[in-house]
Design a protein around this motif. Structure first.
Motif, short mmCIF file in Angstrom:
data_model
loop_
_atom_site.label_atom_id
_atom_site.label_comp_id
_atom_site.label_asym_id
_atom_site.label_seq_id
_atom_site.Cartn_x
_atom_site.Cartn_y
_atom_site.Cartn_z
N GLU A 422 23.85 -0.71 36.26
CA GLU A 422 25.12 -0.68 35.68
C GLU A 422 24.92 0.02 34.38
OE1 GLU A 422 28.49 -3.67 34.28
OE2 GLU A 422 26.73 -4.50 35.26
N ALA A 423 25.59 0.94 34.17
CA ALA A 423 25.57 1.74 32.93
C ALA A 423 25.89 0.81 31.51
CB ALA A 423 26.48 2.93 32.71
N PRO A 424 25.36 1.01 30.37
CA PRO A 424 25.68 0.21 29.30
C PRO A 424 26.87 0.87 28.74
CG PRO A 424 23.90 1.71 28.52
CD PRO A 424 23.97 1.68 30.19
N GLN A 425 27.48 0.03 27.72
CA GLN A 425 28.68 0.87 26.71
C GLN A 425 28.01 1.82 25.99
OE1 GLN A 425 30.11 -2.73 24.82
NE2 GLN A 425 31.07 -3.54 26.56
N SER A 426 26.79 1.58 25.30
CA SER A 426 26.20 2.62 24.55
C SER A 426 24.76 2.57 24.83
CB SER A 426 26.58 2.30 23.12
OG SER A 426 25.94 1.19 22.61
N ILE A 427 24.20 3.90 24.30
CA ILE A 427 22.69 4.32 24.05
C ILE A 427 22.61 4.59 22.73
CG2 ILE A 427 20.76 5.17 25.08
CD1 ILE A 427 22.33 5.56 27.75
#
Length: 573
Positions: A422-427
């Motif tokens: 699941e992709a994060p909101q930000s990197i």
């Protein structure tokens, strides 16, 4: 007045929900104990080159607790200091669900906090922040993350040079630079012993990673650079002292109790059952020499999770592959370790690396071009020029290691697009080194934001001429011209485009990052002296931004910051 048996510290290092690590340097062999909430924990010191250290492991704490503590040496109370007007130090454990609040920055010189020091090196932003926290004007962060150049081993202060001269002639190599462990120990004492910062580090957990000036400017910039150093009479002693003292003063406290239990040097400490104090000198020197020669045998990178925020701290100096045909800012084992931790399932992923991953695009292209010609893209004469240029003007960030830059770009893009869970909101890349601060963002339509936040310096501003040079090299016409030069040397295109959205600004700064309901809030703060109160600077906001949760909403200023006109200062880069 009696001399305290406590020489340096206490420093509150690794802290989680139930444990804390407290580091000290003492004047002599002794038993160090920590007392809190009616309980106590103790350990005996170990020695390195005649210096005495202890790391007390405090365990069995309650999550979300804030417990005042006391340090004793051989039963006598030594901290907090009697008569201090600063608050009592506390151990504040982690608490599930508490939003992360973290300070970060890099590049801090150790000069006095007087009129002369503030004129030549600017006000110490860390000291201004410490005084604001002590006064209750700033909330206490969960962590302060130092991103390199905690000490300057090559550009020494007058105070450090006086100590060196008391031991040897400044005319003998390496002159005003550090030579051995004894000189490193004194440099750390200068860096961490002033009252306000010492108090801050006793009550706020800290994590650290080195950069070049912790050892020497351009450390491991290339194989040519390393061979030049190894040809000197003093480099071997310098790198052994630099890496050995780094393990003692910085790296040991980065580790969790479980990670320390697996550390080869710490295992010697806990296994020792002899009379008196363990002398770890020979083991530390052998360790440092081996790690320099064979960097794949030890890892200085580390990672921590704060609920659903992951922090990955990457060693971008010692773990390099300098082989010309396989250059890597991180060697294959280090890249594999990083790859394994760059995974989905977290709301935010923070990647801390002392060197900015995303430079201003003009400078990025120039560095990529310089690496290419140094590797022979334009023939042997141009390669010689490229190598000289690389070492002369510090063209050795991630952009100058295209193999590593491209590998990490693909990994980060995969994470942002949800191909690693699941992709994060930000990197968000957190960095320092360049002596100016800015915020950049990758141009993306979908998936997680990819952001670069830089805070540098904490105390060591660029002279005005270099500020002008930085702007010229980084922005405007430098971007298209740099891109043309890079293409002419057959540098591969990056898999994404990015742009600076805030900055640059050149103040001495300490940045704060906070997990807020509307996104990641970041503020940069500087110190300002009013009415000649040189040692009691006021903390002033320089810039404030929010990286929003909602992808369609652009990064924006949270509140109008209070700005000041930078004062002209000189400093050594």
């Amino acid at each position: 007045m009696a001399t305290s048996p406590l020489l340096l510290g206490p420093m509150l290092r690794y802290v989680d929900e139930r444990s804390a690590s407290i580091w000290v340097e003492t004047r002599a062999d002794c038993v160090v104990s920590v007392h809190a909430d009616g309980r106590s924990w103790e350990t005996r010191t170990f020695a390195v080159h005649g210096h005495h250290y202890a790391l007390v492991e405090v365990d069995g704490l309650d999550p979300g607790a804030s417990v005042p503590y006391e340090v004793r040496i051989d039963g006598a109370a030594v901290w907090p200091e009697s008569g201090s007007d600063l608050p009592a130090p506390v151990i504040a454990t982690g608490e599930p669900g508490r939003p992360l609040r973290m300070a970060f920055g890099s590049c801090r010189t150790s000069v006095p906090h007087d009129r002369s020091g503030n004129r030549t090196h600017g006000v110490d932003a860390l000291r201004a922040f410490a005084l604001a926290v002590a006064a209750g004007d700033q909330p206490t962060p969960d962590l302060v993350l130092f991103l390199g150049d905690q000490v300057y081993a090559d550009s020494t202060s007058k105070e450090m040079q006086e100590f060196i001269e008391s031991r040897r002639s400044l005319r003998e190599p390496p002159g005003k630079e550090l030579k051995d462990y004894e000189e490193y120990a004194h440099l750390y004492r200068l860096a961490w012993s002033d009252d306000a910062n010492r108090w801050l580090l006793s009550t706020v957990p800290s994590a650290m990673i080195f950069d070049d000036h912790d050892v020497r400017d351009d450390w491991n910039a290339s194989l040519d650079w390393k061979r030049k150093m190894e040809a000197t009479s003093w480099w071997h002693g310098r790198i052994v002292a630099g890496l050995g003292s780094y393990w003692v003063y910085q790296h040991l406290g980065n580790l969790s109790p479980a990670e320390r239990a697996e550390d080869e040097l710490w295992q010697r400490v806990v296994a020792y059952d002899g009379d008196g104090e363990l002398d770890l000198t020979e083991a530390v020197d052998e360790f440092a020499a081996r790690v320099d020669a064979e960097p794949t045998t030890y890892r200085f990178s580390f990672a921590r999770d704060f609920d659903d925020i992951r922090l990955i701290v990457v060693d971008s100096r010692a773990a390099r592959d300098l082989t010309p045909d396989a250059r890597g800012l991180v060697d294959p084992p280090e890249l594999e370790w990083f790859d394994a931790r760059l995974r989905g399932g977290f709301r935010h992923v923070l990647v801390a690396t002392s060197l900015p991953y995303l430079l201003p695009t003009g400078l990025h292209h120039v560095e990529a071009w310089d690496e290419a010609i140094s590797q022979g893209a334009w023939g042997r004469p141009a390669a010689w020029v490229g190598e000289r240029l690389r070492q002369a003007v510090d063209l050795e960030h991630w952009a100058a290691w295209q193999n590593s830059f491209q590998d990490v770009a693909r990994m980060v893009t995969d994470l942002a697009d949800g191909r690693r869970g699941e992709a994060p909101q930000s990197i968000t890349f957190l960095s320092g080194d360049v002596h100016y601060s800015y915020l950049a963002e990758v141009d993306r339509e979908d998936g997680a934001r990819i952001v670069q936040a830089v805070c540098s310096p904490v105390r060591n501003p660029l002279p005005r001429l270099l500020r002008w040079f930085t702007v010229v090299m980084s922005y405007g016409i430098a971007a298209p011209l740099g891109a043309l030069a890079a293409r002419s040397a057959k540098v591969p295109d990056a898999p994404f485009r990015w742009q600076t959205v805030k900055g640059p600004w050149f103040d001495n700064n300490l940045a704060l990052l906070q997990d807020a309901p509307d996104g990641l809030a970041m503020t940069w703060h500087t110190g300002v002296v009013d009415d000649g109160q040189e040692r009691r600077p006021r903390l002033e906001e320089v810039e404030s931004v929010v990286v929003p949760v909602e992808r369609r909403e652009p990064i924006h200023v949270r509140a109008e910051p209070r700005r000041r006109t930078p004062v002209s200062r000189r400093a050594v880069r």
